[in-house]
Design an enzyme around this catalytic site. Structure first.
Site, PDB file in Angstrom:
ATOM      1  CG  ASP A  98      -2.219   0.676   1.034  1.00 24.29           C
ATOM      2  OD1 ASP A  98      -3.260   0.122   1.439  1.00 24.29           O
ATOM      3  OD2 ASP A  98      -2.213   1.760   0.428  1.00 24.29           O
ATOM      4  CG  ASP A 199      -4.277   5.958   0.940  1.00 23.68           C
ATOM      5  OD1 ASP A 199      -5.228   5.206   1.143  1.00 23.68           O
ATOM      6  OD2 ASP A 199      -4.122   7.041   1.530  1.00 23.68           O
ATOM      7  CD  GLU A 254      -8.633   4.793  -1.592  1.00 24.02           C
ATOM      8  OE1 GLU A 254      -7.717   5.581  -1.336  1.00 24.02           O
ATOM      9  OE2 GLU A 254      -9.531   4.514  -0.785  1.00 24.02           O
ATOM     10  CG  HIS A 328      -8.909  -0.783   4.680  1.00 20.57           C
ATOM     11  ND1 HIS A 328      -8.665  -0.873   3.315  1.00 20.57           N
ATOM     12  CD2 HIS A 328      -8.478   0.440   5.046  1.00 20.57           C
ATOM     13  CE1 HIS A 328      -8.128   0.243   2.896  1.00 20.57           C
ATOM     14  NE2 HIS A 328      -8.006   1.070   3.917  1.00 20.57           N
ATOM     15  CG  ASP A 329     -11.237   2.671   3.643  1.00 24.25           C
ATOM     16  OD1 ASP A 329     -10.629   3.060   2.622  1.00 24.25           O
ATOM     17  OD2 ASP A 329     -10.723   2.650   4.785  1.00 24.25           O
TER      18      ASP A 329
HETATM   19  O1  TEU Z   1      -9.240   6.041   1.819  1.00 26.16           O
HETATM   20  C1  TEU Z   1      -9.496   7.182   1.012  1.00 26.16           C
HETATM   21  C2  TEU Z   1     -10.879   7.507   0.982  1.00 26.16           C
HETATM   22  O2  TEU Z   1     -11.410   8.008   0.020  1.00 26.16           O
HETATM   23  C3  TEU Z   1     -11.611   7.223   2.201  1.00 26.16           C
HETATM   24  O3  TEU Z   1     -12.055   8.458   2.687  1.00 26.16           O
HETATM   25  C4  TEU Z   1     -12.733   6.292   1.862  1.00 26.16           C
HETATM   26  O4  TEU Z   1     -13.392   6.727   0.682  1.00 26.16           O
HETATM   27  C5  TEU Z   1     -13.671   6.349   2.971  1.00 26.16           C
HETATM   28  O5  TEU Z   1     -12.959   5.863   4.061  1.00 26.16           O
HETATM   29  C6  TEU Z   1     -14.877   5.525   2.677  1.00 26.16           C
HETATM   30  O6  TEU Z   1     -15.726   5.818   3.765  1.00 26.16           O
HETATM   31  C7  TEU Z   1      -7.843   5.811   1.949  1.00 26.16           C
HETATM   32  C8  TEU Z   1      -7.659   4.606   2.852  1.00 26.16           C
HETATM   33  O7  TEU Z   1      -8.248   3.463   2.235  1.00 26.16           O
HETATM   34  C9  TEU Z   1      -8.301   4.928   4.173  1.00 26.16           C
HETATM   35  O8  TEU Z   1      -8.238   3.796   5.045  1.00 26.16           O
HETATM   36  C10 TEU Z   1      -7.545   6.099   4.793  1.00 26.16           C
HETATM   37  O9  TEU Z   1      -8.223   6.477   5.982  1.00 26.16           O
HETATM   38  C11 TEU Z   1      -7.522   7.299   3.836  1.00 26.16           C
HETATM   39  O10 TEU Z   1      -7.208   6.959   2.501  1.00 26.16           O
HETATM   40  C12 TEU Z   1      -6.423   8.275   4.273  1.00 26.16           C
HETATM   41  O11 TEU Z   1      -5.181   7.650   4.050  1.00 26.16           O
END
Ligand code: TEU
Ligand code: CA
Length: 554
Positions: A98, A199, A254, A328-329
């Site tokens: 990542d 990311d 992403e 994970h989000d």
């Molecule tokens: O997520 C980016 C992002 O767009 C997030 O705001 C995501 O869309 C949101 O969590 C969905 O509810 C990346 C990573 O995947 C996330 O875990 C990190 O918190 C974020 O970037 C900052 O690095």
């Protein structure tokens, strides 16, 4: 079209903190992952995407990096990483890391220097601005609630953080920053990793002049103003030219806020930028148009079908799709679009898997998705950990958009913590995740939903994913076939075809717990069943609750 290895791959995403603890401290670690590689091999995935394992104060669980060339102490050592990489390669598994370079941790030495003075050599590694009218330089909100600007006492100026205040945004317009990032990437690639998940890579080029945005009620709206900025593709092509093109990698960006049109550049099959992107339109399909994703769910299957179909047809032959429901989000898809009751949990989990894995693109399986793991039964906000969920909760409470009870209902359905409860390995203490106290509670349903039980049962969700992955490895029509949506208006059925060099598939998925009328198309009258989530053949003229099947016509 030149075939690339990652087009027929299946990626398994690991959130290291929650995957397997090996030393009893309640936190997953690298040695734990290494011990579970045979499980991933047995499932059939051939690539692992590791969420960040670098040194971090864990303000955002590793997405706030303080040293890109060191391993987070809680996860182990660089020797543990090297062992994981060599064991994975020995098993024929690739490792994708990542890459979090839109921002660093505020504890990174670059930022420690940058904030010291306005003329510090590292000052322009980050984005500093004078305040305006006694406040922040503009009206941007952080994705985690509150302002996207933090005033720093040492110089009285504000620095930009689209995420937490401990995640200052890097200034990609500074060529020295690009040099530092590309050098670090090459350092990891020289160790033999097989690619990067990048990311929020769509946010690295900020809009000229940092103008005020639509002051939406939540920070999320204004943070998206930064997507696909003026130099975005220039920087990615530079990254490709100087680093990526020297290796044979899987790279996935992403890309919050990315459009189909932009993706034809980000993920063009000409290899000029990245292999593929994570788009978010289908993830926002059930979000409230005003309150965003942290709001009551507005499930709309025709809308979901239209979005996924547009991406399937829009990129075909031009760029490459990723395919995902979970990460994970996101809340667990079987709780979000399926039915996580005992009666229909496995059936609906298999239906969702069929719908996704029969599409064109590279599928991503998030740890536990292959078991049909569900959201957690949160009783109180105090049980939760996620900085984004809690930040948005506090923000919306303060703005009077929700009350506490509505907030709990909202987070119970949408919190990222739903994806981060420990992996459920067996029915024993803490689901076999740890011998200590887990950093986040283990779902009590691990007694019935766990890897050990499912590996021993032929009709489990695990074995169903195993079959889907094996089919992708055997059939070009699944990997490359052209996509057509049928019955676009049907409120419950998601039905589509794939066609490749005369071979055709019919994919039928019932996104409801109802029996739904359906007439099988004439062209598939004598087609054979390739895979299905009901043992018995479908009765004529109907599709059963949460039913999925695929017909194959040579
Ligand atoms: O997520 C980016 C992002 O767009 C997030 O705001 C995501 O869309 C949101 O969590 C969905 O509810 C990346 C990573 O995947 C996330 O875990 C990190 O918190 C974020 O970037 C900052 O690095
Ligand atoms: Ca541990």
């Amino acid at each position: 079209m030149q075939k690339r290895w990652w087009q027929s791959s299946v990626v398994y995403q690991i959130y290291p903190r929650s995957f397997q603890d090996s030393n009893g401290d309640g936190i997953g670690d690298l040695k734990g992952i290494t011990s579970r590689l045979p499980y991933i091999k047995e499932l059939g995935a051939d690539v692992i995407w590791l969420s960040p394992v670098y040194q971090s104060p864990n303000d955002d669980n590793g997405y706030d990096i303080s040293d890109y060339r060191a391993i987070m102490k809680e996860f182990g050592t660089m020797a543990d990483f090297d062992e994981l990489l060599s064991q994975a390669h020995r098993l024929g598994l690739k490792i994708v890391m990542d890459l979090v370079v839109n921002h660093t941790s505020d504890e990174h030495r670059w930022f420690a220097e940058s904030r010291k003075s306005k003329d510090n050599p590292y000052r322009d590694y980050y984005i500093w601005r004078e305040g305006k009218d006694g406040g922040a330089p503009n009206n941007w909100g952080s994705c985690f609630g509150g302002s996207a600007w933090q005033k720093d006492e040492a110089t009285g100026m504000y620095y930009l953080h689209l995420f937490s205040r401990k995640q200052p945004d890097l200034n990609w317009d500074n060529p020295v920053v690009r040099d530092e990032v590309f050098d670090m990437m090459d350092w990891w690639l020289q160790k033999g990793i097989d690619g990067f998940r990048m990311d929020v890579i769509s946010l690295i080029s900020k809009p000229d002049g940092l103008p005020d945005g639509e002051a939406g009620p939540t920070g999320y709206a204004s943070f998206l103003l930064n997507a696909n900025g003026p130099h975005e593709h220039e920087y990615l092509r530079e990254m490709n030219r100087r680093v990526l093109s020297k290796y044979d990698l899987l790279t996935v960006g992403e890309c919050a806020g990315v459009t189909l049109e932009e993706t034809k550049s980000y993920a063009n099959l000409d290899g000029s930028e990245l292999s593929m992107v994570f788009q978010f339109e289908h993830m926002d399909a059930d979000a409230d148009p005003v309150l965003g994703r942290y709001a009551k769910q507005c499930k709309d299957i025709p809308k979901l079908k239209a979005i996924l179909s547009r991406w399937q047809k829009g990129l075909d032959g031009i760029a490459w799709n990723s395919l995902y429901w979970d990460n994970h989000d996101q809340p667990r898809v079987v709780s979000r679009y399926g039915d996580d009751s005992d009666e229909y949990r496995e059936r609906s989990a298999k239906m969702l898997a069929t719908c996704l894995h029969m599409m064109q693109g590279t599928p991503y399986i998030y740890q536990g998705e292959e078991l049909g793991m569900t959201n957690f039964p949160w009783q109180s906000i105090s049980q939760m950990n996620d900085i984004e969920s809690l930040g948005n909760y506090r923000d919306m409470l303060k703005k009077g958009l929700i009350d506490e009870q509505e907030g709990l209902v909202m987070l119970r359905a949408r919190s990222r913590d739903n994806a981060r409860t420990p992996m459920q390995w067996d029915a024993g203490e803490n689901a076999g995740f740890t011998t200590g106290t887990p950093w986040l509670p283990v779902n009590p349903n691990h007694e019935t939903i766990n890897a050990e039980e499912q590996r021993s049962r032929a009709d489990s969700v695990f074995h169903y994913y195993q079959k889907l992955i094996a089919l992708r490895k055997q059939m070009d029509v699944i990997v490359y076939g052209h996509y057509e949506l049928l019955l676009p208006e049907d409120p419950d059925l998601f039905v589509y075809t794939r066609e490749w060099k005369g071979e055709r598939l019919l994919v039928v998925c019932n996104f409801s717990g109802k029996e739904v009328p359906f007439e099988r198309p004439q062209a598939f009258r004598d087609a054979r069943r390739l895979i299905a989530n009901y043992e018995e053949e479908s009765p004529e003229g109907v599709v059963r609750p949460w039913e999925a099947y695929v017909l194959h016509q040579q």
